[in-house]
Design an enzyme around this catalytic site. Structure first.
Site, PDB file in Angstrom:
ATOM      1  N   GLY A  47       0.848  -1.203   0.000  1.00  0.00           N
ATOM      2  CA  GLY A  47       0.000   0.000   0.000  1.00  0.00           C
ATOM      3  C   GLY A  47       0.873   1.239   0.000  1.00  0.00           C
ATOM      4  O   GLY A  47       0.645   2.185   0.755  1.00  0.00           O
ATOM      5  N   ALA A  48       1.916   1.229  -0.877  1.00  0.00           N
ATOM      6  CA  ALA A  48       2.976   2.246  -0.803  1.00  0.00           C
ATOM      7  C   ALA A  48       2.749   3.453  -1.721  1.00  0.00           C
ATOM      8  O   ALA A  48       3.602   4.315  -1.814  1.00  0.00           O
ATOM      9  CB  ALA A  48       4.311   1.591  -1.151  1.00  0.00           C
ATOM     10  N   ASP A 110      -2.790  -6.086  -7.658  1.00  0.00           N
ATOM     11  CA  ASP A 110      -3.657  -6.381  -6.522  1.00  0.00           C
ATOM     12  C   ASP A 110      -2.939  -7.157  -5.416  1.00  0.00           C
ATOM     13  O   ASP A 110      -2.701  -8.365  -5.548  1.00  0.00           O
ATOM     14  CB  ASP A 110      -4.861  -7.176  -7.037  1.00  0.00           C
ATOM     15  CG  ASP A 110      -5.875  -7.456  -5.944  1.00  0.00           C
ATOM     16  OD1 ASP A 110      -5.692  -6.940  -4.816  1.00  0.00           O
ATOM     17  OD2 ASP A 110      -6.838  -8.188  -6.220  1.00  0.00           O
ATOM     18  N   ALA A 111      -2.653  -6.475  -4.323  1.00  0.00           N
ATOM     19  CA  ALA A 111      -1.929  -7.092  -3.198  1.00  0.00           C
ATOM     20  C   ALA A 111      -2.729  -8.212  -2.535  1.00  0.00           C
ATOM     21  O   ALA A 111      -2.166  -9.021  -1.806  1.00  0.00           O
ATOM     22  CB  ALA A 111      -1.602  -6.025  -2.157  1.00  0.00           C
ATOM     23  N   TYR A 224      -7.387   3.918  13.258  1.00  0.00           N
ATOM     24  CA  TYR A 224      -7.805   5.247  13.729  1.00  0.00           C
ATOM     25  C   TYR A 224      -8.825   5.064  14.844  1.00  0.00           C
ATOM     26  O   TYR A 224      -9.620   4.120  14.809  1.00  0.00           O
ATOM     27  CB  TYR A 224      -8.419   6.047  12.566  1.00  0.00           C
ATOM     28  CG  TYR A 224      -8.851   7.429  12.972  1.00  0.00           C
ATOM     29  CD1 TYR A 224      -7.904   8.368  13.383  1.00  0.00           C
ATOM     30  CD2 TYR A 224     -10.193   7.798  12.976  1.00  0.00           C
ATOM     31  CE1 TYR A 224      -8.292   9.634  13.784  1.00  0.00           C
ATOM     32  CE2 TYR A 224     -10.582   9.070  13.368  1.00  0.00           C
ATOM     33  CZ  TYR A 224      -9.633   9.985  13.773  1.00  0.00           C
ATOM     34  OH  TYR A 224     -10.009  11.232  14.182  1.00  0.00           O
ATOM     35  N   TYR A 234     -17.188   5.635  12.660  1.00  0.00           N
ATOM     36  CA  TYR A 234     -15.867   5.015  12.501  1.00  0.00           C
ATOM     37  C   TYR A 234     -15.609   3.922  13.543  1.00  0.00           C
ATOM     38  O   TYR A 234     -15.788   2.741  13.270  1.00  0.00           O
ATOM     39  CB  TYR A 234     -14.736   6.078  12.519  1.00  0.00           C
ATOM     40  CG  TYR A 234     -13.480   5.529  11.891  1.00  0.00           C
ATOM     41  CD1 TYR A 234     -13.132   5.811  10.569  1.00  0.00           C
ATOM     42  CD2 TYR A 234     -12.640   4.668  12.611  1.00  0.00           C
ATOM     43  CE1 TYR A 234     -12.001   5.248   9.980  1.00  0.00           C
ATOM     44  CE2 TYR A 234     -11.506   4.107  12.030  1.00  0.00           C
ATOM     45  CZ  TYR A 234     -11.189   4.409  10.720  1.00  0.00           C
ATOM     46  OH  TYR A 234     -10.076   3.840  10.153  1.00  0.00           O
ATOM     47  N   VAL A 272      -5.669  12.375   8.884  1.00  0.00           N
ATOM     48  CA  VAL A 272      -5.006  13.222   7.882  1.00  0.00           C
ATOM     49  C   VAL A 272      -5.812  13.175   6.592  1.00  0.00           C
ATOM     50  O   VAL A 272      -6.589  12.246   6.377  1.00  0.00           O
ATOM     51  CB  VAL A 272      -3.553  12.746   7.591  1.00  0.00           C
ATOM     52  CG1 VAL A 272      -2.631  13.009   8.764  1.00  0.00           C
ATOM     53  CG2 VAL A 272      -3.518  11.276   7.191  1.00  0.00           C
ATOM     54  N   VAL A 273      -5.597  14.178   5.739  1.00  0.00           N
ATOM     55  CA  VAL A 273      -6.314  14.204   4.461  1.00  0.00           C
ATOM     56  C   VAL A 273      -5.663  13.194   3.523  1.00  0.00           C
ATOM     57  O   VAL A 273      -4.505  13.331   3.155  1.00  0.00           O
ATOM     58  CB  VAL A 273      -6.239  15.608   3.807  1.00  0.00           C
ATOM     59  CG1 VAL A 273      -7.076  15.643   2.534  1.00  0.00           C
ATOM     60  CG2 VAL A 273      -6.683  16.686   4.770  1.00  0.00           C
TER      61      VAL A 273
HETATM   62  P1  NAD Z   1      -4.593   5.938   0.821  1.00  0.00           P
HETATM   63  O1  NAD Z   1      -5.858   5.871   0.049  1.00  0.00           O
HETATM   64  O2  NAD Z   1      -3.793   7.188   0.736  1.00  0.00           O
HETATM   65  O3  NAD Z   1      -3.616   4.738   0.391  1.00  0.00           O
HETATM   66  C1  NAD Z   1      -4.079   3.454   0.172  1.00  0.00           C
HETATM   67  C2  NAD Z   1      -2.997   2.639  -0.504  1.00  0.00           C
HETATM   68  O4  NAD Z   1      -3.507   1.320  -0.689  1.00  0.00           O
HETATM   69  C3  NAD Z   1      -2.564   3.127  -1.877  1.00  0.00           C
HETATM   70  O5  NAD Z   1      -1.150   3.050  -1.969  1.00  0.00           O
HETATM   71  C4  NAD Z   1      -3.157   2.098  -2.856  1.00  0.00           C
HETATM   72  O6  NAD Z   1      -2.365   1.897  -4.009  1.00  0.00           O
HETATM   73  C5  NAD Z   1      -3.133   0.873  -1.977  1.00  0.00           C
HETATM   74  N1  NAD Z   1      -4.086  -0.162  -2.386  1.00  0.00           N
HETATM   75  C6  NAD Z   1      -5.440  -0.124  -2.371  1.00  0.00           C
HETATM   76  N2  NAD Z   1      -5.939  -1.301  -2.814  1.00  0.00           N
HETATM   77  C7  NAD Z   1      -4.871  -2.094  -3.102  1.00  0.00           C
HETATM   78  C8  NAD Z   1      -4.730  -3.404  -3.591  1.00  0.00           C
HETATM   79  N3  NAD Z   1      -5.792  -4.182  -3.859  1.00  0.00           N
HETATM   80  N4  NAD Z   1      -3.484  -3.870  -3.823  1.00  0.00           N
HETATM   81  C9  NAD Z   1      -2.390  -3.105  -3.566  1.00  0.00           C
HETATM   82  N5  NAD Z   1      -2.460  -1.871  -3.058  1.00  0.00           N
HETATM   83  C10 NAD Z   1      -3.695  -1.358  -2.837  1.00  0.00           C
HETATM   84  O7  NAD Z   1      -4.993   5.547   2.304  1.00  0.00           O
HETATM   85  P2  NAD Z   1      -4.476   5.934   3.765  1.00  0.00           P
HETATM   86  O8  NAD Z   1      -5.422   6.915   4.345  1.00  0.00           O
HETATM   87  O9  NAD Z   1      -3.015   6.221   3.761  1.00  0.00           O
HETATM   88  O10 NAD Z   1      -4.769   4.563   4.520  1.00  0.00           O
HETATM   89  C11 NAD Z   1      -3.777   3.600   4.798  1.00  0.00           C
HETATM   90  C12 NAD Z   1      -4.099   2.945   6.132  1.00  0.00           C
HETATM   91  O11 NAD Z   1      -4.021   3.923   7.168  1.00  0.00           O
HETATM   92  C13 NAD Z   1      -5.526   2.355   6.188  1.00  0.00           C
HETATM   93  O12 NAD Z   1      -5.487   1.148   6.910  1.00  0.00           O
HETATM   94  C14 NAD Z   1      -6.283   3.417   6.978  1.00  0.00           C
HETATM   95  O13 NAD Z   1      -7.408   2.891   7.639  1.00  0.00           O
HETATM   96  C15 NAD Z   1      -5.208   3.855   7.961  1.00  0.00           C
HETATM   97  N6  NAD Z   1      -5.447   5.172   8.618  1.00  0.00           N
HETATM   98  C16 NAD Z   1      -5.746   6.272   7.882  1.00  0.00           C
HETATM   99  C17 NAD Z   1      -5.997   7.485   8.541  1.00  0.00           C
HETATM  100  C18 NAD Z   1      -6.357   8.736   7.776  1.00  0.00           C
HETATM  101  O14 NAD Z   1      -6.777   9.716   8.394  1.00  0.00           O
HETATM  102  N7  NAD Z   1      -6.178   8.766   6.481  1.00  0.00           N
HETATM  103  C19 NAD Z   1      -5.888   7.563   9.945  1.00  0.00           C
HETATM  104  C20 NAD Z   1      -5.527   6.430  10.658  1.00  0.00           C
HETATM  105  C21 NAD Z   1      -5.303   5.223   9.972  1.00  0.00           C
END
Ligand code: NAD
Length: 395
Positions: A47-48, A110-111, A224, A234, A272-273
């Site tokens: 998920g990078a 797809d991971a 979160y 949430y 975060v956004v």
């Molecule tokens: P994001 O949408 O910015 O990133 C998601 C990533 O997942 C992307 O790199 C995308 O390419 C990858 N991805 C999605 N489906 C995929 C698949 N099938 N195969 C491979 N890669 C895939 O999301 P984010 O907000 O950074 O969320 C990441 C984690 O952090 C999540 O678990 C989220 O719940 C958690 N989180 C987010 C927040 C927030 O405020 N954004 C707060 C706390 C925790």
């Protein structure tokens, strides 16, 4: 071509390569300026492409000097169509890592599939031998079960009863009352399948079977918690249950892989956004208020700031203390921050349906995710959307 933002609801369907390169370049510069720290040296980041996963990869590579293998699911450019932001982000990361002499291999696909796991593990073994850190940072609306092929969807809904709250159209700043019906049993099950710990555990098991996990390896996933106003949608809703499952998975993996000394953590991150958080009802409004309050108190952190603190400070402390949970939301949840957020929230509630608020900070943050509105970028320039990723591992 001239690249402009185009929207479908809360999704931006275009991205600007120069803006995404500028964003990631500035994350990398900040990480280098903050100085090197002692951390993992060989990492797999699942998920990078954006958000917390990208920021983890930047912190590990440019803070700790780690070689990385990154997996994301992004869209390359096609005729008359830009790539997705995560594609350009990865291209910038890979170019800079390459220039810095760091190993950086990227896989796109797809991971959740067995095929991608196999390819990523091959890349890990070929480039890094083993990994001492696995970051699992996927946010996805769906997952195909690798065994049955059945496709599960994840939803963000309350449980048990409808939830009514205020939400924000961040394009216009208009407030409106929204009611979200409770999830069905099937929707809850789907959300657990997509956003719970099952796939994380499958990754760790596959890595372990392949001999790709170093002894004492750490693995992290993100969750979160947030304040009361977001709980129904949430923490106490479908996604919260999936996150509980993630934490149970971390605990389970600690004992399953005790002989290897695996250290699994769930880090409670700050709001975060990101592309994922923008789609959650109530959250953009809460974040508009939060960013203003934390900014005025000098406490605001973005993904990059959070991940720097995680890997440079909080992870070493957690390793010393034991346990599976790390709190990175301590500043967000500070009583003085939440008191002020609550005071402003009540004032907004009194303004009610139809009122218009200043949503510029959230909107700017959202546009920036796609490389728009970034300082120093010439948006009037004819731009080639077709950008390659150095070190992309082709299928
Ligand atoms: P994001 O949408 O910015 O990133 C998601 C990533 O997942 C992307 O790199 C995308 O390419 C990858 N991805 C999605 N489906 C995929 C698949 N099938 N195969 C491979 N890669 C895939 O999301 P984010 O907000 O950074 O969320 C990441 C984690 O952090 C999540 O678990 C989220 O719940 C958690 N989180 C987010 C927040 C927030 O405020 N954004 C707060 C706390 C925790």
């Amino acid at each position: 071509m001239l690249i402009e933002p185009r929207f479908r609801g809360y999704i931006c369907t275009t991205a600007h390569p120069d803006g995404c390169f500028a964003n990631v370049g500035s994350q990398i510069r900040r990480m280098k300026d903050a100085g090197a720290f002692e951390g993992p040296k060989r990492a797999l980041v699942i998920g990078a492409g954006s958000g917390y996963g990208l920021a983890s990869r930047v912190a590990l590579a440019f803070g700790s000097g780690a070689g990385t293998v990154g997996v994301s699911f992004e869209r390359p450019a096609a005729q008359d169509r830009t790539a997705s932001a995560g594609w350009y982000n990865t291209a910038c990361f890979a170019r800079e890592a390459n220039r810095a002499g760091l190993v950086a291999r990227s896989l796109n696909g797809d991971a959740f599939s067995d095929e991608m796991k196999g390819r990523a593990i091959e890349a890990v073994k070929a480039e890094l031998g083993q990994v001492d850190c696995v970051v699992y940072s996927i946010a996805s609306p769906r997952r195909a079960d690798p065994k049955t092929g059945e496709v599960y969807g994840s939803v963000i809904k309350p449980l048990g009863k409808p939830f009514t709250g205020m939400t924000l159209d961040f394009h216009t700043g208009a407030l409106s009352e929204v009611t979200v019906e409770p999830a069905t049993e099937g929707e809850l099950r789907g959300t657990l399948k997509v956003m719970g710990g099952e796939d994380w555990a499958i990754w760790i098991s596959a890595l372990e079977k392949a001999g790709a996990l170093a002894s004492g390896c750490v693995t992290l996933a993100y969750t979160y918690v947030g304040p009361e106003v977001t709980h129904a949608i949430y923490k106490d809703g479908t996604i919260g249950k999936a996150k509980d499952d993630l934490e149970a998975t971390a605990l389970g993996m600690r004992s399953t892989y005790a002989a290897l000394g695996l250290k699994p953590y769930v880090s409670v991150n700050k709001a975060v956004v990101t592309q994922s958080s923008s789609a959650i009802p109530v959250v953009p409004l809460y974040m508009t208020v939060l960013m203003d309050v934390m900014g005025s108190m000098g406490l605001e952190e973005d993904c990059a700031g959070q991940m720097r603190r995680l890997f440079a400070e909080e992870l070493p402390k957690a390793e010393a203390a034991g346990g599976c949970r790390i709190r990175l939301d301590d500043r967000e949840m500070r009583p003085d921050v939440q008191r002020e957020v609550g005071r402003r929230w009540e004032a907004l509630a009194r303004m009610g349906d139809g009122a218009v608020v200043d949503a510029k900070a959230f909107r700017d943050g959202f546009f920036k995710l796609f490389g728009f509105g970034v300082e120093g970028v010439d948006y009037g320039r004819d731009t080639d959307p077709d950008v390659g990723i150095v070190g992309l591992v082709e299928p």
